[in-house]
Design a protein around this motif. Sequence first.
Motif, PDB file in Angstrom:
ATOM      1  N   ALA A 504       0.836  -1.208   0.000  1.00  0.00           N
ATOM      2  CA  ALA A 504       0.000   0.000   0.000  1.00  0.00           C
ATOM      3  C   ALA A 504       0.867   1.253   0.000  1.00  0.00           C
ATOM      4  O   ALA A 504       0.643   2.180  -0.790  1.00  0.00           O
ATOM      5  N   VAL A 505       1.868   1.294   0.882  1.00  0.00           N
ATOM      6  CA  VAL A 505       2.756   2.459   0.942  1.00  0.00           C
ATOM      7  C   VAL A 505       3.517   2.614  -0.367  1.00  0.00           C
ATOM      8  O   VAL A 505       3.619   3.718  -0.926  1.00  0.00           O
ATOM      9  N   HIS A 506       4.061   1.518  -0.863  1.00  0.00           N
ATOM     10  CA  HIS A 506       4.818   1.555  -2.120  1.00  0.00           C
ATOM     11  C   HIS A 506       3.934   2.040  -3.267  1.00  0.00           C
ATOM     12  O   HIS A 506       4.349   2.856  -4.096  1.00  0.00           O
ATOM     13  N   SER A 507       2.705   1.574  -3.315  1.00  0.00           N
ATOM     14  CA  SER A 507       1.794   1.938  -4.392  1.00  0.00           C
ATOM     15  C   SER A 507       1.460   3.424  -4.359  1.00  0.00           C
ATOM     16  O   SER A 507       1.440   4.089  -5.404  1.00  0.00           O
ATOM     17  N   LEU A 508       1.211   3.967  -3.164  1.00  0.00           N
ATOM     18  CA  LEU A 508       0.869   5.392  -3.062  1.00  0.00           C
ATOM     19  C   LEU A 508       2.050   6.272  -3.425  1.00  0.00           C
ATOM     20  O   LEU A 508       1.902   7.259  -4.164  1.00  0.00           O
ATOM     21  N   VAL A 509       3.228   5.936  -2.915  1.00  0.00           N
ATOM     22  CA  VAL A 509       4.413   6.744  -3.232  1.00  0.00           C
ATOM     23  C   VAL A 509       4.722   6.671  -4.722  1.00  0.00           C
ATOM     24  O   VAL A 509       5.039   7.675  -5.356  1.00  0.00           O
ATOM     25  N   LYS A 510       4.601   5.477  -5.284  1.00  0.00           N
ATOM     26  CA  LYS A 510       4.850   5.327  -6.721  1.00  0.00           C
ATOM     27  C   LYS A 510       3.863   6.154  -7.539  1.00  0.00           C
ATOM     28  O   LYS A 510       4.236   6.781  -8.530  1.00  0.00           O
ATOM     29  N   LEU A 511       2.596   6.171  -7.123  1.00  0.00           N
ATOM     30  CA  LEU A 511       1.567   6.958  -7.818  1.00  0.00           C
ATOM     31  C   LEU A 511       1.954   8.431  -7.851  1.00  0.00           C
ATOM     32  O   LEU A 511       1.896   9.080  -8.906  1.00  0.00           O
ATOM     33  N   ILE A 512       2.347   8.959  -6.702  1.00  0.00           N
ATOM     34  CA  ILE A 512       2.687  10.385  -6.629  1.00  0.00           C
ATOM     35  C   ILE A 512       3.976  10.677  -7.387  1.00  0.00           C
ATOM     36  O   ILE A 512       4.106  11.694  -8.079  1.00  0.00           O
ATOM     37  N   LYS A 513       4.962   9.779  -7.270  1.00  0.00           N
ATOM     38  CA  LYS A 513       6.223   9.985  -7.985  1.00  0.00           C
ATOM     39  C   LYS A 513       5.998  10.001  -9.497  1.00  0.00           C
ATOM     40  O   LYS A 513       6.620  10.789 -10.219  1.00  0.00           O
ATOM     41  N   GLU A 514       5.149   9.126  -9.991  1.00  0.00           N
ATOM     42  CA  GLU A 514       4.871   9.088 -11.426  1.00  0.00           C
ATOM     43  C   GLU A 514       4.171  10.360 -11.887  1.00  0.00           C
ATOM     44  O   GLU A 514       4.478  10.897 -12.955  1.00  0.00           O
ATOM     45  N   MET A 515       3.226  10.863 -11.083  1.00  0.00           N
ATOM     46  CA  MET A 515       2.554  12.110 -11.439  1.00  0.00           C
ATOM     47  C   MET A 515       3.542  13.274 -11.409  1.00  0.00           C
ATOM     48  O   MET A 515       3.522  14.140 -12.289  1.00  0.00           O
ATOM     49  N   ALA A 516       4.429  13.280 -10.400  1.00  0.00           N
ATOM     50  CA  ALA A 516       5.431  14.349 -10.311  1.00  0.00           C
ATOM     51  C   ALA A 516       6.395  14.297 -11.498  1.00  0.00           C
ATOM     52  O   ALA A 516       6.763  15.336 -12.062  1.00  0.00           O
ATOM     53  N   GLN A 517       6.781  13.094 -11.887  1.00  0.00           N
ATOM     54  CA  GLN A 517       7.678  12.955 -13.035  1.00  0.00           C
ATOM     55  C   GLN A 517       7.009  13.449 -14.320  1.00  0.00           C
ATOM     56  O   GLN A 517       7.642  14.086 -15.158  1.00  0.00           O
ATOM     57  N   GLU A 518       5.727  13.154 -14.461  1.00  0.00           N
ATOM     58  CA  GLU A 518       5.003  13.630 -15.641  1.00  0.00           C
ATOM     59  C   GLU A 518       4.898  15.153 -15.634  1.00  0.00           C
ATOM     60  O   GLU A 518       5.012  15.798 -16.675  1.00  0.00           O
ATOM     61  N   ILE A 519       4.708  15.732 -14.436  1.00  0.00           N
ATOM     62  CA  ILE A 519       4.669  17.194 -14.328  1.00  0.00           C
ATOM     63  C   ILE A 519       6.013  17.784 -14.737  1.00  0.00           C
ATOM     64  O   ILE A 519       6.080  18.781 -15.458  1.00  0.00           O
ATOM     65  N   GLU A 520       7.090  17.163 -14.281  1.00  0.00           N
ATOM     66  CA  GLU A 520       8.425  17.661 -14.625  1.00  0.00           C
ATOM     67  C   GLU A 520       8.668  17.577 -16.120  1.00  0.00           C
ATOM     68  O   GLU A 520       9.290  18.458 -16.716  1.00  0.00           O
ATOM     69  N   THR A 521       8.178  16.528 -16.753  1.00  0.00           N
ATOM     70  CA  THR A 521       8.394  16.340 -18.191  1.00  0.00           C
ATOM     71  C   THR A 521       7.487  17.249 -19.020  1.00  0.00           C
ATOM     72  O   THR A 521       7.946  17.900 -19.966  1.00  0.00           O
ATOM     73  N   GLU A 522       6.203  17.293 -18.658  1.00  0.00           N
ATOM     74  CA  GLU A 522       5.220  18.035 -19.456  1.00  0.00           C
ATOM     75  C   GLU A 522       5.240  19.527 -19.178  1.00  0.00           C
ATOM     76  O   GLU A 522       4.811  20.311 -20.012  1.00  0.00           O
ATOM     77  N   ARG A 523       5.687  19.936 -17.977  1.00  0.00           N
ATOM     78  CA  ARG A 523       5.725  21.345 -17.584  1.00  0.00           C
ATOM     79  C   ARG A 523       4.373  22.017 -17.822  1.00  0.00           C
ATOM     80  O   ARG A 523       4.217  22.872 -18.693  1.00  0.00           O
ATOM     81  N   PRO A 524       3.340  21.644 -17.054  1.00  0.00           N
ATOM     82  CA  PRO A 524       1.985  22.171 -17.279  1.00  0.00           C
ATOM     83  C   PRO A 524       1.891  23.666 -17.032  1.00  0.00           C
ATOM     84  O   PRO A 524       2.688  24.251 -16.290  1.00  0.00           O
ATOM     85  N   LEU A 525       0.872  24.273 -17.646  1.00  0.00           N
ATOM     86  CA  LEU A 525       0.590  25.693 -17.455  1.00  0.00           C
ATOM     87  C   LEU A 525      -0.326  25.868 -16.260  1.00  0.00           C
ATOM     88  O   LEU A 525      -0.892  24.909 -15.726  1.00  0.00           O
ATOM     89  N   VAL A 526      -0.516  27.121 -15.841  1.00  0.00           N
ATOM     90  CA  VAL A 526      -1.235  27.389 -14.602  1.00  0.00           C
ATOM     91  C   VAL A 526      -2.691  26.927 -14.680  1.00  0.00           C
ATOM     92  O   VAL A 526      -3.279  26.527 -13.673  1.00  0.00           O
ATOM     93  N   GLY A 527      -3.305  26.964 -15.866  1.00  0.00           N
ATOM     94  CA  GLY A 527      -4.686  26.519 -15.999  1.00  0.00           C
ATOM     95  C   GLY A 527      -4.870  25.034 -15.732  1.00  0.00           C
ATOM     96  O   GLY A 527      -5.991  24.581 -15.475  1.00  0.00           O
ATOM     97  N   GLN A 528      -3.788  24.256 -15.770  1.00  0.00           N
ATOM     98  CA  GLN A 528      -3.873  22.808 -15.553  1.00  0.00           C
ATOM     99  C   GLN A 528      -3.738  22.406 -14.085  1.00  0.00           C
ATOM    100  O   GLN A 528      -3.853  21.224 -13.763  1.00  0.00           O
ATOM    101  N   CYS A 529      -3.519  23.364 -13.193  1.00  0.00           N
ATOM    102  CA  CYS A 529      -3.270  23.027 -11.788  1.00  0.00           C
ATOM    103  C   CYS A 529      -4.492  22.395 -11.131  1.00  0.00           C
ATOM    104  O   CYS A 529      -4.365  21.353 -10.478  1.00  0.00           O
ATOM    105  N   LEU A 530      -5.659  23.013 -11.261  1.00  0.00           N
ATOM    106  CA  LEU A 530      -6.850  22.436 -10.640  1.00  0.00           C
ATOM    107  C   LEU A 530      -7.158  21.037 -11.177  1.00  0.00           C
ATOM    108  O   LEU A 530      -7.423  20.121 -10.389  1.00  0.00           O
TER     109      LEU A 530
END
Length: 762
Positions: A504-530
């Motif tokens: 459970a812990v591994h799955s949650l951390v992995k989920l957030i890390k993957e989303m953070a990595q995608e944010i770093e790669t895609e570099r979203p604009l401010v309208g995408q925050c919500l």
Amino acid sequence: MATTNTAQTPAVDSLSSDELTAKAVHKRYEGLVMVRNKAIKGKGAWYWAHLEPMLINNADTGLPKAVKLRCSLCDAVFSASNPSRTASEHLKRGTCPNFNSLAKPISSISPSSPNLASPSGHNRKRSSSSSILEVSKSGGVSGGGIGSYQATPLAIVDPSRFQELASTAVTASVAQHLVLSGGKEDLGALAMLEYSVKKLKSPKTSPGPTLSKNQIDSALDFLADWIYESCGSVSFSSLEHPKFKAFLSQVGLPAFSRREFVGSRLDLKFEEVKAESEARIRDAMFFQVSSDGWKVKGFGEENLVNLTVNLPNGTSLYRRAAFVSGSVPSKYAEEILWETITGICGNVVQQCVGIVADKFKAKALRNLENQHHWMVNLSCQFQGFTSLIKDFNKELPLFKTAAANCFKLANFVNNTAQIRNSFGKYQLQEYGHSGLLRVPLREYEKLDNFGPLYTLLEDILNSARALQLLLLDESYKMASLEDPLAREVAEMIREVGFWNELEAVHSLVKLIKEMAQEIETERPLVGQCLPLWDDLRAKVKEWCSKFHIGEAPVEKVIERRFKKNYHPAWAAAFILDPLYLIRDTSGKYLPPFKCLTPEQEKDVDKLITRLVSREEAHIALMELMKWRTEGLDPVYARAVQMKERDPITGKMRIANPQSSRLVWETYLTEFKYLGKVAVRLIFLHATSCGFKCNWSLLRWVCAHGQSRVGMERAQKLIFIAAHSKLERRDFSSDEEKDAELFALVNGEDDVLNEVLVDTSSV
């Protein structure tokens, strides 16, 4: 988890012992053949040219029962368990009667090898390289009695083969009486001497490649660009490496000094890149400053703060680097940011419409925003998501329980010799490799982040099968009789709840890390925050359901982090960006106000009135009401929201990312004041991720940070390299790329190693 791993164990009852043996033997045979084929092509040990793998079949069943090595020189057969030892004992030590007749590589001959001095050396066969060096066998004294031997003239060789001669071959014609004072290294020197004699007698040499002056200048320019854009990965001292100089000579380039690349050539390149960058900024009506690197890595550590300019057309330009050490005061960060803004646009500071920065005291961003009403200063979303992992680690009991159990298990296995050895044995058996569980250096309560714990957690999850087998080992059973900790750890490993918590812990951390990595790669604009945070909430809700965890504590942590990162510009950009318009029942495309909370709706009004003058505020709000009720023409809305599949990633992406802003500037001209706010908000980046400097340059800066000239050169190097990387939209560091490459290579090697696991028990 325990149940899953047990289920994955293959059932082998249906296979007979002979069939299992045959399967293992055949796998070993194929692996040896693969290694031999590579070696014959020059990618492996020399002895494979003389050793051939062969299968030995069972006379009764006809199935393979063993793998042997056959010597192709004398047809002797040996065990295949250790080819290197077989080569040493059979070939190097002279056991093979036919091996001495062949020319051997230097690596196969010991300094005192008896083969060189044996009488049989006179009858050795001539190898293909024997024409390189001819030495007299006479052993006679040449006039004057100066020496006890004489050498016949050497066959002339290609000078490019000197190194090959000295390192790869000893010819069969070396007489037993000839012992050169320098040893085998003298062979290359002797060949070079004869070549010099030949050169003096026949001075004509074949001309090397000739290049024109323009070609030479162009080649040196490309070389300089590569060095500058590598930004520390290639050292200037390496330009004077003998092998590199030999390469330049080979391709027809003249010799040069490394000083040429840190002087006027560097200055010219910097001025060229800087002029191009400033011209692009002048062409833009406004820009955003991105600031990355304020996050403290450790006490006293040097850090590089990168300051970048984001333009409305989607491009980013590097501006400057600031070197800081340790914790930075909020006021200092504020001064650096404002100096950067005024350095770009002078007194016309309204051209900078905002700042996005990574972690430091938010007071600096708030102060600048309060002092300059037209600015929108944001915290980095990548930092927000990664900080969420720390929040979970500190506030969720699940994380604390899993971490404490991991520490207990890992310390017991690593620190108990008998248990550690047995665990390594089962690791080798199950995975083909062994190692300690990677325990963080600091205790759990003192850890600043979850990174080291995540590594330990992954190690334990990946070793689940080995840990289960460990409990069945006699050594562990004996330890359990005497040590209560061993019994406690054994109960924990057998407990399904322990593995469920870890997963459970591994799955949650992995989920957030993957989303953070995608944010770093895609570099979203401010309208995408919500939408990003809504997506996170939905995924975490699914996680809670899957692992039967209460949602309330998890949601509380997420909402607290959301409020820390939230800015009213998130809601305003979300409403004003045509990308998020929703088609209603009447066919109109309207802004998604229904997705906002009442507080966020108020934030939209407040932000718009702040970003315009006091006289324009009421008109802007009237235009906002019109936008809310009328929206955008359906044809234009569909054109903005049109997507296409990315050929590289396969994901659906917006066909024209700039269309949201361009619609406001060209089509929605009736929104005079609201449009002015919209075009400034829509393009703002929500992350500060950008150029990553190489650690080699940072170390250089730390060593020479007190030198004014050295710091100026470092600034110019970073500027040139960052400009090039941002131009290519390359946001990864060379270290990351090298790590990916080595991981790929290691993965290929692991397949071979798995094949070559010692099957001596077969």
